[in-house]
Design a protein around this motif. Structure first.
Motif, mmCIF file in Angstrom:
data_model
loop_
_atom_site.group_PDB
_atom_site.id
_atom_site.type_symbol
_atom_site.label_atom_id
_atom_site.label_comp_id
_atom_site.label_asym_id
_atom_site.label_seq_id
_atom_site.Cartn_x
_atom_site.Cartn_y
_atom_site.Cartn_z
ATOM 1 N N GLN A 200 0.860 -1.169 0.000
ATOM 2 C CA GLN A 200 0.000 0.000 0.000
ATOM 3 C C GLN A 200 0.903 1.228 0.000
ATOM 4 O OE1 GLN A 200 -0.603 2.338 2.750
ATOM 5 N NE2 GLN A 200 -2.025 3.498 1.469
ATOM 6 N N ALA A 201 0.701 2.156 -0.906
ATOM 7 C CA ALA A 201 1.508 3.372 -0.931
ATOM 8 C C ALA A 201 0.761 4.471 -1.662
ATOM 9 C CB ALA A 201 2.837 3.111 -1.633
ATOM 10 N N ASN A 202 0.845 5.673 -1.112
ATOM 11 C CA ASN A 202 0.256 6.831 -1.750
ATOM 12 C C ASN A 202 1.340 7.534 -2.562
ATOM 13 O OD1 ASN A 202 -0.881 9.347 -2.372
ATOM 14 N ND2 ASN A 202 -2.212 9.222 -0.564
ATOM 15 N N LEU A 203 1.043 7.864 -3.796
ATOM 16 C CA LEU A 203 2.047 8.492 -4.666
ATOM 17 C C LEU A 203 2.553 9.815 -4.098
ATOM 18 C CD1 LEU A 203 0.482 7.822 -8.176
ATOM 19 C CD2 LEU A 203 2.565 6.824 -7.218
ATOM 20 N N MET A 204 1.749 10.448 -3.232
ATOM 21 C CA MET A 204 2.164 11.744 -2.698
ATOM 22 C C MET A 204 3.040 11.587 -1.457
ATOM 23 S SD MET A 204 -1.501 13.288 -3.423
ATOM 24 C CE MET A 204 -1.497 14.898 -2.642
ATOM 25 N N ASP A 205 3.136 10.358 -0.917
ATOM 26 C CA ASP A 205 3.963 10.138 0.279
ATOM 27 C C ASP A 205 5.340 9.627 -0.117
ATOM 28 O OD1 ASP A 205 1.722 10.878 1.639
ATOM 29 O OD2 ASP A 205 1.091 8.824 2.090
ATOM 30 N N SER A 206 6.079 9.151 0.893
ATOM 31 C CA SER A 206 7.439 8.663 0.660
ATOM 32 C C SER A 206 7.438 7.398 -0.199
ATOM 33 C CB SER A 206 8.083 8.353 2.007
ATOM 34 O OG SER A 206 9.180 7.481 1.823
ATOM 35 N N TRP A 207 8.454 7.250 -1.038
ATOM 36 C CA TRP A 207 8.615 6.032 -1.828
ATOM 37 C C TRP A 207 9.770 5.208 -1.286
ATOM 38 C CZ3 TRP A 207 8.425 8.555 -7.408
ATOM 39 C CH2 TRP A 207 7.169 9.182 -7.576
ATOM 40 N N ALA A 208 10.049 5.370 0.010
ATOM 41 C CA ALA A 208 11.187 4.672 0.615
ATOM 42 C C ALA A 208 11.063 3.170 0.370
ATOM 43 C CB ALA A 208 11.218 4.952 2.114
ATOM 44 N N GLY A 209 12.202 2.543 0.091
ATOM 45 C CA GLY A 209 12.190 1.094 -0.081
ATOM 46 C C GLY A 209 11.930 0.664 -1.502
ATOM 47 N N LEU A 210 11.602 1.612 -2.363
ATOM 48 C CA LEU A 210 11.354 1.251 -3.765
ATOM 49 C C LEU A 210 12.695 1.073 -4.479
ATOM 50 C CD1 LEU A 210 9.071 1.106 -5.993
ATOM 51 C CD2 LEU A 210 9.700 3.448 -6.532
ATOM 52 N N GLN A 211 12.908 -0.097 -5.064
ATOM 53 C CA GLN A 211 14.131 -0.341 -5.843
ATOM 54 C C GLN A 211 14.090 0.543 -7.086
ATOM 55 O OE1 GLN A 211 16.370 -3.293 -5.723
ATOM 56 N NE2 GLN A 211 15.538 -4.218 -3.867
ATOM 57 N N ARG A 212 15.238 1.045 -7.525
ATOM 58 C CA ARG A 212 15.261 1.890 -8.723
ATOM 59 C C ARG A 212 14.591 1.153 -9.889
ATOM 60 N NH1 ARG A 212 17.616 6.398 -10.292
ATOM 61 N NH2 ARG A 212 18.703 6.610 -8.322
ATOM 62 N N PRO A 213 13.454 1.645 -10.344
ATOM 63 C CA PRO A 213 12.750 0.874 -11.389
ATOM 64 C C PRO A 213 13.327 1.125 -12.787
ATOM 65 C CG PRO A 213 11.412 2.745 -10.687
ATOM 66 C CD PRO A 213 12.678 2.818 -9.893
ATOM 67 N N ASP A 214 13.316 0.081 -13.591
ATOM 68 C CA ASP A 214 13.696 0.201 -14.999
ATOM 69 C C ASP A 214 12.489 0.591 -15.840
ATOM 70 O OD1 ASP A 214 16.468 -0.842 -14.710
ATOM 71 O OD2 ASP A 214 15.374 -2.607 -14.001
ATOM 72 N N ILE A 215 11.339 0.173 -15.389
ATOM 73 C CA ILE A 215 10.085 0.500 -16.088
ATOM 74 C C ILE A 215 9.077 0.953 -15.034
ATOM 75 C CG2 ILE A 215 8.142 -0.452 -17.418
ATOM 76 C CD1 ILE A 215 10.176 -2.535 -18.533
ATOM 77 N N VAL A 216 8.382 2.058 -15.322
ATOM 78 C CA VAL A 216 7.322 2.526 -14.422
ATOM 79 C C VAL A 216 6.018 2.585 -15.209
ATOM 80 C CG1 VAL A 216 6.477 4.424 -12.978
ATOM 81 C CG2 VAL A 216 8.924 3.895 -13.032
ATOM 82 N N ARG A 236 9.562 13.363 -9.372
ATOM 83 C CA ARG A 236 10.127 12.325 -8.496
ATOM 84 C C ARG A 236 10.341 11.022 -9.267
ATOM 85 N NH1 ARG A 236 6.280 11.908 -3.640
ATOM 86 N NH2 ARG A 236 7.727 10.392 -2.755
ATOM 87 N N VAL A 237 9.416 10.701 -10.174
ATOM 88 C CA VAL A 237 9.616 9.492 -10.990
ATOM 89 C C VAL A 237 10.899 9.658 -11.801
ATOM 90 C CG1 VAL A 237 8.719 8.086 -12.891
ATOM 91 C CG2 VAL A 237 7.151 8.950 -11.151
ATOM 92 N N ARG A 238 11.099 10.859 -12.349
ATOM 93 C CA ARG A 238 12.279 11.112 -13.186
ATOM 94 C C ARG A 238 13.563 10.920 -12.379
ATOM 95 N NH1 ARG A 238 14.449 16.009 -14.191
ATOM 96 N NH2 ARG A 238 12.570 17.036 -13.453
ATOM 97 N N GLN A 239 13.532 11.341 -11.088
ATOM 98 C CA GLN A 239 14.721 11.175 -10.252
ATOM 99 C C GLN A 239 14.906 9.732 -9.789
ATOM 100 O OE1 GLN A 239 13.560 14.091 -7.396
ATOM 101 N NE2 GLN A 239 13.760 15.726 -8.906
ATOM 102 N N THR A 240 13.822 8.965 -9.804
ATOM 103 C CA THR A 240 13.861 7.603 -9.251
ATOM 104 C C THR A 240 14.164 6.546 -10.309
ATOM 105 O OG1 THR A 240 12.140 8.315 -7.723
ATOM 106 C CG2 THR A 240 12.524 5.951 -7.873
ATOM 107 N N ILE A 241 13.638 6.747 -11.517
ATOM 108 C CA ILE A 241 13.719 5.725 -12.564
ATOM 109 C C ILE A 241 15.158 5.590 -13.079
ATOM 110 C CG2 ILE A 241 13.279 7.281 -14.521
ATOM 111 C CD1 ILE A 241 11.328 5.190 -15.642
ATOM 112 N N ALA A 242 15.531 4.415 -13.564
ATOM 113 C CA ALA A 242 16.856 4.213 -14.159
ATOM 114 C C ALA A 242 17.041 5.175 -15.342
ATOM 115 C CB ALA A 242 16.985 2.767 -14.634
#
Lengths: 277, 166, 123
Positions: A200-216, A236-242
């Protein structure tokens, strides 16, 4: 006197147009009862004394928030296996082959299904990987599936689907290969289930623990947020994604005028996005 | 061990609700108060099941509801007269789809029971001497519709009864 | 694009026909497998056959076997549309040569999504 709980045809037409524009959901006239069933509780929750007629009238007259809420009421959990099919073809034919080649050294692939609803999207991805990329069986493959609703995530993790769900968008060959009948329902097999981690996760909250995704996959969810929030999420997706990763939005959604730093990639009828170098 | 699955009453109900609401494109609810299948003007659709489980499924509704189903399926306006033949066909198809989905609940994993072609009669349904193991009423657009499942004497009756009444 | 609907229920044929017409198909109909073969001999092969399983005279399963054994018709796409919902039945139909399988009851969206899977996309 009870507030009117039915819609005239012009209002119904407006609602059908609204959900089609915003969520790419096609409702036909035979589904007007669905519109009424879903909007009556919304009118009540919004304390609108004139019932759904007034609710729709306010949306038509520019109440943006009500427009979104109407869409949400009709879009909630609207999902199917391989929804829209074309993005999954693009994943299978170009995006995944490229990423599999690029990850030969690390032998790891991470995918994030960021609005997974009742699980059809992440399970579709998992079946696609098993079916088309047998080489990945020895790799570390993780599909992280999140949704803001805890009960919906719990239902997704259970992996039990009604017949109508498996009738929708799922190739029959996948049904017999990746599901077992269990009473009146169909259960996803463990070899598919184990590829997906639900949270369960809200997109507006922390994404802690999410492995750097190759595909979102961020499909049909941004419509629920205002412009600033959309931009913040996409940044944030741009900073998180591979760096060589791919972002997929819903088929009626676009990044144009919403966020910067992304390059659209047109592949057949599908547009996906990569991070600008 | 029983050669067939024994679905619970709630599994049978859920399946009937799914089939009827999808075919009628309208909400259907289980009724707490029961109607009566003996009243005049009732039609009954029947399919028989054979194989690992042996029995049948009957769908009973007023004739005017069979006509109304025919209009829904054929996309005809509510005031258009429907021939008795088309009304029978509509009830036959509803019975066929309810029966097919219910028989799958009795089929053991890896095999399938067989379903007969549906028949429709204006007589009360006949269980051919079998034992009724499930009978519930459903509110379909305000009309009471009854679904009955029976097991033939040949079926392993004690197992069916035990499971379906729980 | 041409399609043939093979189902003994006029009600079901009507429901399927509506969606196919919306999707731009020319639609033919038959009430059982034998009628379907006769109709196809007149029309020639069509792009898609939607086939019920349980029918009088010749079942849909028998029809699939006939179509797949006939050089004139064996390249047609076949979608089973049936109340047979056991996994083993789906498997049998696919092995006999069905390309897709719709379990009754279905909605217009279910049919449209299955048409997309077979490459009959409207957009």
């Amino acid at each position: 006197m009870a507030a009117p709980m039915s819609l005239d045809s012009a209002d119904a037409e407006y609602v059908r147009g609204l959900v089609h524009r915003r969520a790419a959901i096609r409702l036909d006239t035979s589904q007007d009862y669905l519109i009424e069933n879903r909007l009556a509780p919304l009118a009540e929750a919004q304390r609108i004394s004139g019932g759904i007629a007034e609710l729709v009238s306010r949306a038509r007259n520019g109440d943006h928030v009500l427009g979104v809420k109407i869409t949400e009421a009709l879009a909630t959990h609207e999902t199917s296996f391989f929804r829209d099919s074309a993005p999954f073809d693009v994943l299978a034919k170009s995006v995944l082959p490229r990423l599999v080649e690029a990850r030969r050294a690390t032998q790891a692939i991470n995918i994030w299904s960021a609005a997974c609803s009742t699980g059809q999207e992440p399970y579709s991805l998992a079946m696609l990987l098993l079916e088309k990329f047998p080489v990945l069986e020895s790799w570390r493959v993780r599909i992280t599936a999140t949704d803001m609703s805890a009960p919906v995530v719990a239902q997704a993790a259970e992996g039990l689907f009604k017949q109508l769900d498996v009738n929708r968008g799922l190739p029959a060959s996948y049904l017999v290969k990746y599901f077992d009948r269990e009473g009146a329902s169909w259960r996803i097999k463990s070899r598919v289930r184990q590829l997906v981690q639900f949270r369960q996760a809200n997109l507006m909250d922390s994404w802690a623990g999410l492995q750097r995704p190759d595909i979102v996959l961020l499909r049909n969810v941004l419509i629920y947020f205002d412009g600033d929030t959309k931009r913040a999420i996409l940044d944030r997706v741009r900073q998180t994604i591979a760096a060589d990763g791919a972002l997929f939005l819903g088929s009626a959604e676009t990044l144009l005028k919403v966020a910067t730093g992304w390059s659209p990639q047109l592949d057949g009828k599908v547009t996906y996005y990569t991070v600008q170098p | 061990m029983s050669p067939f699955n024994s679905p619970t009453s709630s599994e049978l109900c859920d399946t009937i609700l799914h089939v009827t609401s999808t075919m009628l494109d309208a909400p259907v609810q289980q009724m707490t108060l029961h109607g009566a299948t003996t009243s005049a003007g009732q039609w009954t659709g029947c399919v028989t099941i054979s194989g690992p489980f042996s029995g049948g499924v009957m769908v009973t509704c007023p004739r005017y509801f069979a006509e109304s189903m025919a209009r829904t399926f054929l996309d005809e306006p509510a005031d258009k007269p429907v021939s008795p033949e088309l009304a029978r066909e509509a009830l036959a198809e509803m019975t066929n789809v309810v029966g097919g989905n219910l028989k799958a609940l009795f089929s053991p994993a890896g095999s399938a029971c067989r379903l007969s072609l549906p028949t429709v009669s204006s007589e009360r349904g006949n269980t051919q001497g079998g034992k009724v193991i499930f009978e519930e009423w459903f509110d379909c657009l305000g009309v009471p519709v009854c679904v009955t499942v029976y097991a033939s004497r040949a079926a392993n009756e004690s197992t069916v009864l035990q499971e379906c009444t729980s | 694009m041409k399609a043939i609907i093979v189902d003994d229920s006029r009600a079901t044929r009507s429901v399927i026909r509506k969606t196919l017409l919306e999707e731009g198909f020319d639609v033919f109909e038959a009430g059982d497998g034998k009628q379907a073969l006769e109709e196809l001999k007149k029309t020639g092969p069509v792009d898609l056959a939607l086939v019920d399983w349980n029918m009088p005279v010749m079942t849909g399963f028998e029809l699939i076997n006939e179509l797949r054994a006939n050089l004139d018709f064996n390249s047609m796409a076949i979608m089973m549309v049936t109340t047979e919902t056991e996994s083993s039945q789906v498997q049998r139909a696919l092995e006999a040569g069905a390309n897709e399988y719709v379990m009754k009851p279905f909605t217009p969206d279910v049919l449209r999504e299955k048409l997309m899977l077979l490459g009959f996309a409207r957009d």
